[in-house]
Enzyme design. Sequence first.
Site, PDB file in Angstrom:
ATOM      1  NE  ARG A   1       6.696   5.334   2.832  1.00  0.00           N
ATOM      2  CZ  ARG A   1       5.980   6.461   2.833  1.00  0.00           C
ATOM      3  NH1 ARG A   1       5.482   6.905   1.700  1.00  0.00           N
ATOM      4  NH2 ARG A   1       5.778   7.119   3.944  1.00  0.00           N
TER       5      ARG A   1
ATOM      6  CD  GLN B   1      -5.230  -8.414   2.870  1.00  0.00           C
ATOM      7  OE1 GLN B   1      -4.885  -7.233   2.834  1.00  0.00           O
ATOM      8  NE2 GLN B   1      -4.974  -9.252   1.881  1.00  0.00           N
TER       9      GLN B   1
ATOM     10  CG  LEU C   1       4.969  -3.635  12.012  1.00  0.00           C
ATOM     11  CD1 LEU C   1       6.235  -3.076  11.365  1.00  0.00           C
ATOM     12  CD2 LEU C   1       5.306  -4.367  13.310  1.00  0.00           C
ATOM     13  CB  CYS C   2      -0.822  -0.809  14.682  1.00  0.00           C
ATOM     14  SG  CYS C   2      -2.359   0.049  15.088  1.00  0.00           S
TER      15      CYS C   2
ATOM     16  CE1 TYR D   1      -4.316  -0.917  -0.760  1.00  0.00           C
ATOM     17  CE2 TYR D   1      -2.591  -2.513  -1.211  1.00  0.00           C
ATOM     18  CZ  TYR D   1      -3.715  -2.138  -0.508  1.00  0.00           C
ATOM     19  OH  TYR D   1      -4.244  -2.982   0.437  1.00  0.00           O
TER      20      TYR D   1
ATOM     21  CD1 TRP E   1      -2.118   2.101   0.348  1.00  0.00           C
ATOM     22  CD2 TRP E   1      -2.812   1.407   2.354  1.00  0.00           C
ATOM     23  NE1 TRP E   1      -3.101   2.974   0.758  1.00  0.00           N
ATOM     24  CE2 TRP E   1      -3.541   2.567   1.996  1.00  0.00           C
ATOM     25  CE3 TRP E   1      -3.078   0.803   3.581  1.00  0.00           C
ATOM     26  CZ2 TRP E   1      -4.516   3.124   2.829  1.00  0.00           C
ATOM     27  CZ3 TRP E   1      -4.054   1.355   4.404  1.00  0.00           C
ATOM     28  CH2 TRP E   1      -4.767   2.504   4.025  1.00  0.00           C
TER      29      TRP E   1
ATOM     30  NE  ARG F   1       1.958   6.876   9.292  1.00  0.00           N
ATOM     31  CZ  ARG F   1       3.197   6.485   9.042  1.00  0.00           C
ATOM     32  NH1 ARG F   1       3.800   5.642   9.868  1.00  0.00           N
ATOM     33  NH2 ARG F   1       3.838   6.919   7.969  1.00  0.00           N
TER      34      ARG F   1
END
Length: 328
Positions: A279, A173, A204-205, A57, A21, A225
Amino acid sequence: MEQTSIPGLPFPASRIALGTWAIGGWMWGGTDEKDAIATIHRALDLGINLVDTAPVYGFGQSEEIVGRALEGRRDEVLIATKVGLDWSEGRPRRNSRPERLRHELDDSLHRLRTDVIDIYQVHWPDEATAFEVTAETLDAFRRDGKIRAIGVSNFDVAQMDRFRKVAPIATVQPPYNLFERGAEDDVLPYAKAHGIVALTYGALCRGLLSGKIAADTTFEGDDLRNVDPKFQPDRRGAYLAAVARLDALAREKFGKSVLALAVRWILDQGDTIALWGARRPSQLDPVPDVMGWHIDAATMAEIDRILGETIAEPLGPEFMAPPRTTAT
């Protein structure tokens, strides 16, 4: 690298999958194609042979990059992508009408530079299209040899039940990590009971469990975020307190970081695969730290105690869901 078998696939899948993503850039503050391709190559070198992507994505960007990165190595990699989100009118919306699915399949095959997709997953349940119709459409793709296995993402148990009456589900998923455990109530037990492999996302939230987020960490551009409730000032402190205690526990018990503990915890829940989003190649350096050990029952209980003492009101990932459609 630990592996597990998924029905319909030509070889076992690594229990850590590369999530792409962020590689697409959208909602992650942009992307760098050179770094992205190097990251995919680094994942393969570490024994990760399952790459998960989606058309939405980066609105095709992630699939394009995956396709370019896997040229010459396609036969050693399992590709999982998704279907059923339409962004033609701007904001992504759920759309699993058969004509949309057929259009997306052709586009994904072209972007990924392949003639078959290993796991084709319905990205979000579209209640405006009968699940039986969606299942039949994907099963036709499977019978035609354009996909090898069918998966669903973000489906609940009732939706999977309807889908499975028409077509087999190989993978599901759900979001799942130390901080987001709703799947334990229904989806994961259902998957176990029916032989469905759980390809869990958000290990890993969104980086909270990486051990690298601080109280003053900021995020650029359209990074999701900035709107994630866990990262806001009134909530971030509690989550960071939990991370600090979990990190201390991991180092004391296993000589590992909280990141390794978080991913190992997912793998120790059963027949699960953890999606590891990255990434940059360096973000995959801790992968070997997750292999070759297990969390004992006493430490599992201690983890639950820490979470109970630090996170008074756990939050789920619901903020990421596209608007629901209305059943017809």
